[in-house]
Design an enzyme around this catalytic site. Sequence first.
Site, PDB file in Angstrom:
ATOM      1  N   GLU A   1       7.565  14.361   4.522  1.00 19.91           N
ATOM      2  CA  GLU A   1       8.480  13.345   3.979  1.00 19.91           C
ATOM      3  C   GLU A   1       8.058  13.028   2.530  1.00 19.91           C
ATOM      4  OE1 GLU A   1       7.798   9.740   6.167  1.00 19.91           O
ATOM      5  OE2 GLU A   1       9.528   8.679   5.335  1.00 19.91           O
TER       6      GLU A   1
ATOM      7  N   LYS B   1      17.292   9.553   6.410  1.00 13.69           N
ATOM      8  CA  LYS B   1      16.474   8.918   7.463  1.00 13.69           C
ATOM      9  C   LYS B   1      17.195   7.722   8.096  1.00 13.69           C
ATOM     10  CE  LYS B   1      11.702   7.237   8.171  1.00 13.69           C
ATOM     11  NZ  LYS B   1      10.416   7.005   7.480  1.00 13.69           N
TER      12      LYS B   1
ATOM     13  N   CYS C   1       9.928  11.295  10.098  1.00 13.14           N
ATOM     14  CA  CYS C   1       8.846  10.382  10.442  1.00 13.14           C
ATOM     15  C   CYS C   1       9.198   9.393  11.555  1.00 13.14           C
ATOM     16  CB  CYS C   1       8.352   9.689   9.173  1.00 13.14           C
ATOM     17  SG  CYS C   1       6.627   9.162   9.335  1.00 13.14           S
TER      18      CYS C   1
HETATM   19  C1  ACM Z   1       7.051   6.571   8.356  1.00 16.64           C
HETATM   20  O1  ACM Z   1       8.164   6.545   8.894  1.00 16.64           O
HETATM   21  N1  ACM Z   1       6.882   7.128   7.165  1.00 16.64           N
HETATM   22  C2  ACM Z   1       5.884   6.012   9.018  1.00 16.64           C
END
Ligand code: ACM
Length: 265
Positions: free
Chosen positions: A40, A111, A145
């Site tokens: 990420e 995301k 993530c």
């Molecule tokens: C995250 O979602 N970067 C912990």
Amino acid sequence: MRFKVGICQFKPELMRIEKNLEKMESLLESVLADLIVLPELAASGYLFNSKEEVINIAEDSNNGPTATLFQKLAKQNNTSYVIGFAEKAENGIYNSSMLVNPDASIYIYRKTHLFYEEKKWFKAGDTGFKVFRAKNNVKVGLMICFDWIFPESARSLALAGAQIIAHSANLVLPWCQQAMLTRSLENGVFSATSNRTGKERNGDNVLDFTGMSQIVDTKGQIIHRMNKFEESVFVTEINPLKSEDKNITEFNNLFLDRRTELYRS
Ligand code: ACM
């Protein structure tokens, strides 16, 4: 079907896009694979302290420095890549990942579940969980993530036909790597979690990332897990077609046995 899938774990330096891209290029330029997943926010680092910092590192999804480098590498190495980046869009900045293919095509995931202070910097993703075609038409589902803690993320990708979940991460909580074994098992899919390593400081704030990037098979078994600190690339050969078999016993099927009429949404 033989398909070489890889993960790349390294320590980006905060807000040093050019240097981080150079590092990724040197880690990847001589690695032959069909698909490699990177962390990420790989080019920018993670721990921002102001909106201005995020505006400064946000990139265009088609011709920003990350897209440009990975289009070059994808063509040169005949490899697909998934990499996280801060996406500068018309209506704001997203924490996104892109799939870049050897034919220069680019597909974007934004995301869905923002973690902690990310909510101060990024818009919550609006793409939903989509499956895209990588090299050799392999079906790759993207998540980022903290999406891991919501089982609906991986489930949605599996129901959409994902054979491999490309999971770009900057993990700080201790549970994800083990949880992803279950995400793979309960959905019958491969998962490639590419996490960053290292400590990152910005002013008084510091984060310690957990590394341990891993590739997991469709039965939830670890094919390979890195250690917390290494900066390296790992590639293994898998058969993505194994993910088409959702049977657990001759009486049980992960998808056909679902009782959606009894579940809550
Ligand atoms: C995250 O979602 N970067 C912990």
